[in-house]
Design a protein around this motif. Sequence first.
Motif, short mmCIF file in Angstrom:
data_model
loop_
_atom_site.label_atom_id
_atom_site.label_comp_id
_atom_site.label_asym_id
_atom_site.label_seq_id
_atom_site.Cartn_x
_atom_site.Cartn_y
_atom_site.Cartn_z
N LEU A 4 139.10 -9.46 -22.22
CA LEU A 4 138.13 -10.12 -21.37
C LEU A 4 136.75 -9.81 -21.93
O LEU A 4 136.45 -8.65 -22.23
N VAL A 5 135.91 -10.82 -22.07
CA VAL A 5 134.61 -10.63 -22.68
C VAL A 5 133.53 -11.15 -21.73
O VAL A 5 133.48 -12.34 -21.43
N GLU A 6 132.68 -10.21 -21.30
CA GLU A 6 131.58 -10.58 -20.40
C GLU A 6 130.34 -10.95 -21.19
O GLU A 6 130.12 -10.46 -22.30
N LEU A 18 120.66 -14.29 -12.18
CA LEU A 18 121.42 -14.19 -13.42
C LEU A 18 122.79 -14.77 -13.18
O LEU A 18 123.31 -14.71 -12.06
N ARG A 19 123.39 -15.30 -14.24
CA ARG A 19 124.76 -15.78 -14.16
C ARG A 19 125.58 -15.07 -15.21
O ARG A 19 125.31 -15.19 -16.41
N LEU A 20 126.57 -14.35 -14.77
CA LEU A 20 127.49 -13.67 -15.68
C LEU A 20 128.71 -14.55 -15.91
O LEU A 20 129.16 -15.25 -15.01
N SER A 21 129.23 -14.47 -17.12
CA SER A 21 130.45 -15.19 -17.47
C SER A 21 131.46 -14.22 -18.05
O SER A 21 131.09 -13.21 -18.65
N CYS A 22 132.71 -14.54 -17.87
CA CYS A 22 133.79 -13.70 -18.42
C CYS A 22 134.88 -14.62 -18.93
O CYS A 22 135.48 -15.36 -18.15
N ALA A 23 135.13 -14.56 -20.22
CA ALA A 23 136.11 -15.44 -20.84
C ALA A 23 137.30 -14.65 -21.36
O ALA A 23 137.16 -13.52 -21.82
#
Length: 123
Positions: A4-6, A18-23
């Motif tokens: 998982l990569v934030e 802020l908007r965090l993403s996790c792919a």
Amino acid sequence: QVQLVESGGGLVQPGDSLRLSCAAPKNIFRWSPKGWFRQAPGKERELVATITPSGDQTNYADSVKCRFTISRDNAKNTVYLQMNSLKPEDRAVYYCAAAYGSAWKSVSDFGAWGQGTQVTVSS
């Protein structure tokens, strides 16, 4: 092995967003409960927000309710955390995680973790 990569952390001022993403790659954890957690210096890791596999249910810490929103796009295998009205006390390393089972409301339900992204709120 981190799967998982934030991304999306940074330094902002109080009141900013802020908007965090996790792919996650391919189909790994695509249909797993997912969540965002944070750990401030000297404190234990705490739940911020979690979401069911379909996205129909969410769970928030009282401290972030009405300010943060968790969402997911299973087609992109990505989960998001929209953070509004940020406060200095939101400063922490934010981690994305996926659950191996169906439980999804406690830190202990989550077993796969990203490496974290730093969020700093300071004037």
